[in-house]
Enzyme design. Structure first.
Site, PDB file in Angstrom:
ATOM      1  CG  ASP A   1      -6.758  -2.997  -3.416  1.00  0.00           C
ATOM      2  OD1 ASP A   1      -6.764  -1.553  -3.522  1.00  0.00           O
ATOM      3  OD2 ASP A   1      -5.198  -3.170  -3.944  1.00  0.00           O
TER       4      ASP A   1
ATOM      5  CB  SER B   1      -0.975  -0.221   0.929  1.00  0.00           C
ATOM      6  OG  SER B   1      -1.877   0.863   1.295  1.00  0.00           O
TER       7      SER B   1
ATOM      8  CG  HIS C   1      -5.824  -2.150  -0.006  1.00  0.00           C
ATOM      9  ND1 HIS C   1      -4.790  -1.463  -0.795  1.00  0.00           N
ATOM     10  CD2 HIS C   1      -5.040  -1.628   0.672  1.00  0.00           C
ATOM     11  CE1 HIS C   1      -3.814  -1.062  -0.899  1.00  0.00           C
ATOM     12  NE2 HIS C   1      -4.102  -1.186   0.594  1.00  0.00           N
TER      13      HIS C   1
END
Length: 460
Positions: free
Chosen positions: A270, A167, A300
């Site tokens: 995601d 991320s 995610h």
């Protein structure tokens, strides 16, 4: 109705709901974060000099004035004994604003990296936004590399250094990698790979996946907009180079840079996946080696949830990347071996080494391009060495053999396909003036290339 999440175990659902609620409640309308609330619910793991599941940990301070430190993960049960281990410098996720290396989930994940690869893992505690905006996080990451260069951990092979992150951490890993490629001051550190797990990139545009998957676990446009505003310089929009790395007219510097091989991980649920795929295409456009790994049924940050089966698959992919041999040194490059062969320069800038046998081209009745096998090179042209000189002379045979890409003194081709070597052969024939018609002979694995020639250059 569009499905915005896969079927998840109930424990994972509860964890996702709790995390989302906590981060939402902690974000204030004035752009600040309620750290006291976060710290109350933040489950942390202490360092342990006693190995846990074969890995010991310690915290190393780099700069106490800005609370820059890292957690060091060292495997204690390594097959083969005392060999030096690769190093993974890891940057945690959390939108630049949340979490730390001692968060329990990241402690477990990095411990798993260290044990599975095996590798020395350095998990960086960088400064968080909004208290510290861009470029503080990138500076912290680079300064940790500088520290490692002069203070190498025991048993660490810093010439096999991988940067990794998930991320926002993957965003940081990218920008630190760029800076590491630009520096000439490192004595020990050599970044040879980048592992980008669902990187947090963005822009002013709303992509199809962001719109379609709005409301999916953890990531929403409302949350990411807040995080970008808290991280980017005052007044900057989401097309800033820190967020929209693959924007128009960006990346020209990459063409001159020895950017490492990159693995990009994308999840099918995601919302950021469109930005992640653009990142892959952007790296490819500038001639960099990149591999896209997709898990169609994942959310995610899936890999920090051990109950999801794709987490184990990802660790296996990272192990595979980390144990690969370092990139070969290119003949004729600054630190590579010298060029001794005749070579042509192909249209994509690579060089192809070749060797000519038999009669001169201008007297030849038969012109042959020979393709060697798996454990051979241009010197192993069996046709040229097995025929007597008299037969070659009487029949007027000319043979050119060449080092296949990555063999001998030919440059490797990171974008190699079934079609690429036949096209190299066509360029070789054109530059050597073999004419529009010539023969091709392949030995062993070289025979596969001949099939490609019949398919892609049948007119030759």
């Amino acid at each position: 109705m569009t499905q915005i999440s896969p079927v998840l175990p109930w424990k994972t659902k509860i964890a996702l709901s709790a995390i989302s609620a906590l981060t939402d409640f902690s974000r204030r309308d004035d752009g600040t974060i309620n750290r006291r609330l976060l710290n109350f619910f933040d489950f942390r793991a202490s360092p342990s000099s006693t190995p846990i599941k074969g890995v010991k940990t310690s915290d190393v301070t780099v700069d106490p004035s800005r609370n820059l430190w890292f957690r060091l993960f060292e495997p204690t049960q390594v097959p083969g004994g005392g060999e030096k281990l690769p190093v993974i410098v890891f940057f945690h996720g959390g939108g630049f604003a949340f979490l730390s290396p001692d968060n329990k989930a990241y402690d477990v994940a990095c411990r798993r990296f260290a044990r599975k690869v095996p590798a020395i893992v350095v998990s960086v505690n960088y400064r968080l936004s909004p208290e510290h905006r861009y470029p503080a996080q990138y500076e912290d990451g680079f300064d940790v590399l500088n520290y490692l260069d002069s203070h190498p951990p025991g048993n660490a092979d810093l010439s096999m250094c991988f940067l990794a992150g998930d991320s926002a951490g993957a965003n940081i890993a990218h920008h630190v990698t760029v800076r590491a490629c630009e520096t000439t001051t490192f004595q020990e550190v050599k970044v040879v790979g980048l592992v980008s797990i669902q990187p947090f990139f963005g822009g002013e545009e709303r992509t199809e996946s962001e719109i379609r998957l709005e409301g999916s676990p953890l990531v929403s446009m409302r949350r990411t907009d807040w995080l970008w505003k808290a991280f980017l310089p005052e007044g900057a929009d989401r097309d800033h180079e820190a967020a929209n790395v693959s924007g128009i007219e960006r990346g020209r510097e990459l063409s001159e840079m020895e950017f490492p091989a990159t693995m990009v991980v994308v999840g099918g649920f995601d919302p950021l996946q469109d930005w992640q795929r653009r990142y892959c295409k952007w790296l490819e456009r500038w001639g960099k080696e990149v591999r896209l790994v997709e898990y169609g049924n994942t959310i995610h940050a899936f890999y920090v949830f051990p109950g999801l089966p794709e987490a184990s698959l990802l660790f296996a992919e990272i192990v595979s990347m980390a144990i690969q041999s370092p990139a070969p040194k290119i003949c004729g490059s600054l630190d590579g071996p010298p060029v001794t062969a005749s070579r042509i320069k192909l249209s994509d800038g690579r060089h192809l080494a070749y060797k000519e046998h038999g009669v001169p081209k201008d007297r030849a009745k038969y012109k042959i391009v020979f393709v060697h096998g798996f454990d051979s090179c241009r010197h192993d042209a069996i046709v040229a060495t097995s025929l007597s000189p008299e037969i070659i002379e009487d029949l007027g045979i000319y043979i050119v053999s060449f080092d296949r890409p990555g063999y001998g003194e030919s440059d490797p081709n990171p974008k190699r396909t079934v079609k690429s070597i036949p096209m190299d052969i066509e360029e070789l024939a054109d530059q050597l003036g073999l004419g529009s018609k010539f023969y091709v002979i392949g030995f062993s694995m070289g025979g596969q290339i001949i099939w490609g020639c019949l398919k892609y250059i049948p007119h030759s």
